[in-house]
Enzyme design. Structure first.
Site, PDB file in Angstrom:
ATOM      1  N   GLN A  49      -5.971  -1.172  -3.600  1.00 27.90           N
ATOM      2  CA  GLN A  49      -6.947  -0.998  -2.512  1.00 27.90           C
ATOM      3  C   GLN A  49      -8.130   0.142  -3.189  1.00 27.90           C
ATOM      4  O   GLN A  49      -9.296  -0.260  -2.938  1.00 27.90           O
ATOM      5  CB  GLN A  49      -6.436  -0.386  -1.231  1.00 27.90           C
ATOM      6  N   ARG A  97       7.928   5.240   3.847  1.00 23.99           N
ATOM      7  CA  ARG A  97       9.089   4.021   3.595  1.00 23.99           C
ATOM      8  C   ARG A  97      10.260   4.695   2.882  1.00 23.99           C
ATOM      9  O   ARG A  97      11.268   3.934   2.630  1.00 23.99           O
ATOM     10  CB  ARG A  97       8.377   2.957   2.854  1.00 23.99           C
ATOM     11  N   SER A 103      -3.310  -9.962   0.910  1.00 20.52           N
ATOM     12  CA  SER A 103      -4.261  -9.524  -0.070  1.00 20.52           C
ATOM     13  C   SER A 103      -5.228 -10.634  -0.363  1.00 20.52           C
ATOM     14  O   SER A 103      -6.507 -10.144  -0.261  1.00 20.52           O
ATOM     15  CB  SER A 103      -3.686  -9.075  -1.312  1.00 20.52           C
ATOM     16  N   ARG A 133       6.943  -4.483   7.560  1.00 19.37           N
ATOM     17  CA  ARG A 133       7.905  -4.781   6.292  1.00 19.37           C
ATOM     18  C   ARG A 133       9.498  -4.078   6.663  1.00 19.37           C
ATOM     19  O   ARG A 133      10.431  -4.863   6.378  1.00 19.37           O
ATOM     20  CB  ARG A 133       7.445  -4.457   5.131  1.00 19.37           C
ATOM     21  N   ARG A 163      -9.381 -10.360   0.957  1.00 17.78           N
ATOM     22  CA  ARG A 163     -10.491 -10.647  -0.031  1.00 17.78           C
ATOM     23  C   ARG A 163     -11.232 -11.881   0.182  1.00 17.78           C
ATOM     24  O   ARG A 163     -12.560 -11.845  -0.068  1.00 17.78           O
ATOM     25  CB  ARG A 163      -9.886 -10.646  -1.616  1.00 17.78           C
ATOM     26  N   ASP A 201       5.151  -3.402  -2.250  1.00 15.29           N
ATOM     27  CA  ASP A 201       5.392  -3.772  -0.829  1.00 15.29           C
ATOM     28  C   ASP A 201       6.705  -4.423  -0.568  1.00 15.29           C
ATOM     29  O   ASP A 201       7.159  -4.467   0.625  1.00 15.29           O
ATOM     30  CB  ASP A 201       4.552  -4.871  -0.248  1.00 15.29           C
ATOM     31  N   GLY A 239      -4.695  -1.049   6.046  1.00 14.03           N
ATOM     32  CA  GLY A 239      -5.111  -0.051   4.819  1.00 14.03           C
ATOM     33  C   GLY A 239      -6.007  -0.990   3.806  1.00 14.03           C
ATOM     34  O   GLY A 239      -7.170  -0.473   3.368  1.00 14.03           O
ATOM     35  N   SER A 279      -3.511   1.968  -7.349  1.00 10.13           N
ATOM     36  CA  SER A 279      -3.795   1.358  -6.040  1.00 10.13           C
ATOM     37  C   SER A 279      -4.877   0.467  -6.150  1.00 10.13           C
ATOM     38  O   SER A 279      -5.856   0.589  -6.418  1.00 10.13           O
ATOM     39  CB  SER A 279      -4.326   2.648  -5.223  1.00 10.13           C
TER      40      SER A 279
HETATM   41  C1  S3P Z   1      -2.828  -4.140  -1.273  1.00 12.21           C
HETATM   42  C2  S3P Z   1      -2.590  -3.026  -2.206  1.00 12.21           C
HETATM   43  C3  S3P Z   1      -1.234  -2.180  -1.909  1.00 12.21           C
HETATM   44  C4  S3P Z   1      -0.490  -2.712  -1.188  1.00 12.21           C
HETATM   45  C5  S3P Z   1      -1.079  -3.140   0.151  1.00 12.21           C
HETATM   46  C6  S3P Z   1      -2.035  -4.536  -0.177  1.00 12.21           C
HETATM   47  C7  S3P Z   1      -4.032  -4.606  -1.526  1.00 12.21           C
HETATM   48  O1  S3P Z   1      -1.732  -0.941  -1.580  1.00 12.21           O
HETATM   49  O2  S3P Z   1       0.524  -1.813  -0.706  1.00 12.21           O
HETATM   50  O3  S3P Z   1       0.023  -3.939   0.951  1.00 12.21           O
HETATM   51  O4  S3P Z   1      -4.294  -5.884  -0.964  1.00 12.21           O
HETATM   52  O5  S3P Z   1      -4.837  -4.224  -2.373  1.00 12.21           O
HETATM   53  P1  S3P Z   1      -2.235   0.408  -2.352  1.00 12.21           P
HETATM   54  O6  S3P Z   1      -3.424  -0.081  -3.094  1.00 12.21           O
HETATM   55  O7  S3P Z   1      -2.324   1.498  -1.552  1.00 12.21           O
HETATM   56  O8  S3P Z   1      -1.031   0.420  -3.394  1.00 12.21           O
END
Ligand code: S3P
Length: 427
Positions: A169, A346, A23, A388, A27, A315, A94, A167
């Site tokens: 993300q 999952r 993450s 994972r 970023r 995760d 994602g 979330s």
């Molecule tokens: C992440 C947020 C999570 C996580 C993903 C990484 C991130 O997803 O499951 O592996 O870097 O912001 P969600 O925002 O869909 O929960």
């Protein structure tokens, strides 16, 4: 390395350094690309997801070069990305597609974002809906719910948005769009998700606001170039910790891991299961608490994990599944319907694989119940294309007399390229 055989083994007694946090790596690259000046990143994670973010940024004019110790990124300033000549390929990631969508909503040019078959199945309306509200054209396949996505952004206005699910993300996408917008953008979440975006944007000079359970950003903002010493990934550390708990006589220390409390829920759940797991904070990096995680083999008991614990362990449920299969009694997870929208479903995928090893599992729409402690049998596991899941099943295999085969093992490279070598070759 498509198919790997993992045998039950001797105690694991070692110190491990895991790859940089995924993450934070995404970023660091992205925010450095939006900053003014040259940022330096050390410890960037080398997996395929982060590589996708790097390629997309390079396709939009961000110069990234290696300087021996790490990377230097020439920022283009907020709103300064150029139009890519082709589809932006986010591969399996994602985080790439969702965070980039937010950023590109602030750019007037056309962007098309897509990825692999798994990413193209994942829900995207949650990102596109707020971006449209802010004034961007943001559409996608399947009635604006799936990638490929098409975004033509422009002059955005601030927005107050309540996320239907916790979330990071989506929160990040909306805040990043807000950084490009006129006025203040607020995001409210049902439960706190990882807060790396708000920490990093604030450290880079953005006007980040916090009010109760909501977070905001005042736009249009500017970001200062900075240094990013990326700490280790707690989600990768999770597999070593789980391995130590499953193999009698083991003791593992994972060094230099991000210990942000929005990321360490798995280790707290393990502590509730009776596991001797310690988190020892030693300093800070990238504005995040950092330290070691120490875990030792010990008897485990099943626990209940409810909705409020889910985001900080989001995760780690595949790894929890492996631990729960061995713990005495039942482990029940509820309030975790988000697990159905990860790199695989999952809930169904984990249940199907655990059953192959003789574990009794019941699934619900929002979770599962795992009956732990029964004898495990050798199995031929499938990763479902999910990094994972591949690694969690490998850890479970360590506890199966006779071991197990993991098909689709190459998926691990999404977040942990050296995993198989370290697990199979390590002492
Ligand atoms: C992440 C947020 C999570 C996580 C993903 C990484 C991130 O997803 O499951 O592996 O870097 O912001 P969600 O925002 O869909 O929960």
């Amino acid at each position: 390395m498509e198919t790997v055989t993992v045998q039950s083994r001797a105690p694991i007694r070692r110190e491990v350094v895991v790859p940089g946090d995924k993450s934070l790596s995404h970023r660091a690259l992205l925010f450095a690309g939006l900053a003014e000046g040259t940022s330096r990143i050390r410890g960037l994670q080398g997996g395929l997801d982060v590589a996708a973010t790097r390629r997309c940024l390079e396709a939009m004019g961000v110069a990234i070069r290696s300087d021996g110790e790490g990377l230097q990124v020439e920022g283009r300033g907020v709103g300064g990305l150029t139009e890519a000549a082709d589809v932006l390929d986010c591969a399996n990631s994602g985080t790439s597609i969702r965070l980039l969508s937010g950023v590109l909503a602030g750019h007037p040019h056309l962007s098309v974002l897509s990825g692999d078959e798994y990413l193209r199945r994942r829900p995207m309306a949650r990102v596109l809906d707020p971006l449209r509200e802010m004034g961007a054209l943001a559409v996608g396949r399947a009635e604006d719910t799936r990638a490929p996505l098409v975004i033509r952004g422009g002059s955005l206005r601030g927005l107050t948005w309540t996320l239907p699910v916790a979330s990071a993300q989506v929160k990040s996408a909306v805040l990043l769009a807000g950084l490009h917008a006129r006025g203040t953008t607020w995001v409210e979440e049902p439960a706190p998700s990882r807060d790396h975006t708000e920490r990093m944007l604030q450290a880079m000079g953005a006007d980040v606001l916090r009010e109760g359970s909501r977070v905001g950003v005042r736009g249009p903002g500017r970001l200062k170039a900075t240094e990013f010493p990326v700490p280790g990934d707690p989600s990768s550390a999770a597999f070593w910790v789980a391995a130590a708990l499953l193999v009698p006589g083991s003791r593992v220390r994972v060094r230099g891991v991000c210990l942000n409390p929005t990321r360490t829920g798995f280790f707290r759940i393990l502590q509730r299961m009776g596991a001797p797991v310690l988190m020892q904070e030693t300093g800070t990096a990238c504005g995040e608490p950092v330290g070691d995680i120490v875990a030792e083999y010990g008897p485990l008991v099943g626990v209940s994990v409810a909705r409020d614990e889910v985001p900080s362990a989001i995760d780690e449920f595949p790894a929890l599944g492996a631990v729960a299969a061995v713990a005495r009694g039942e482990t029940e997870v509820t309030g975790a319907e988000e697990l159905r929208h990860k790199e695989s479903d999952r809930i169904d995928a984990l249940a199907a694989e655990l059953r192959k090893a003789g574990v009794a599992v019941e699934t619900f729409s929002d979770g599962m119940r795992i009956a732990g402690g029964a004898p495990l049998q050798p199995a031929r596991f499938q990763s479902h294309g999910d990094h994972r899941l591949a690694m969690a099943l490998a850890v479970l295999a360590l506890a199966i007399p006779g071991g197990a085969v993991i098909e689709g093992a190459a998926a691990a490279a999404v977040s942990y390229p050296g995993f198989w070598q370290e697990l199979l070759g390590g002492g």
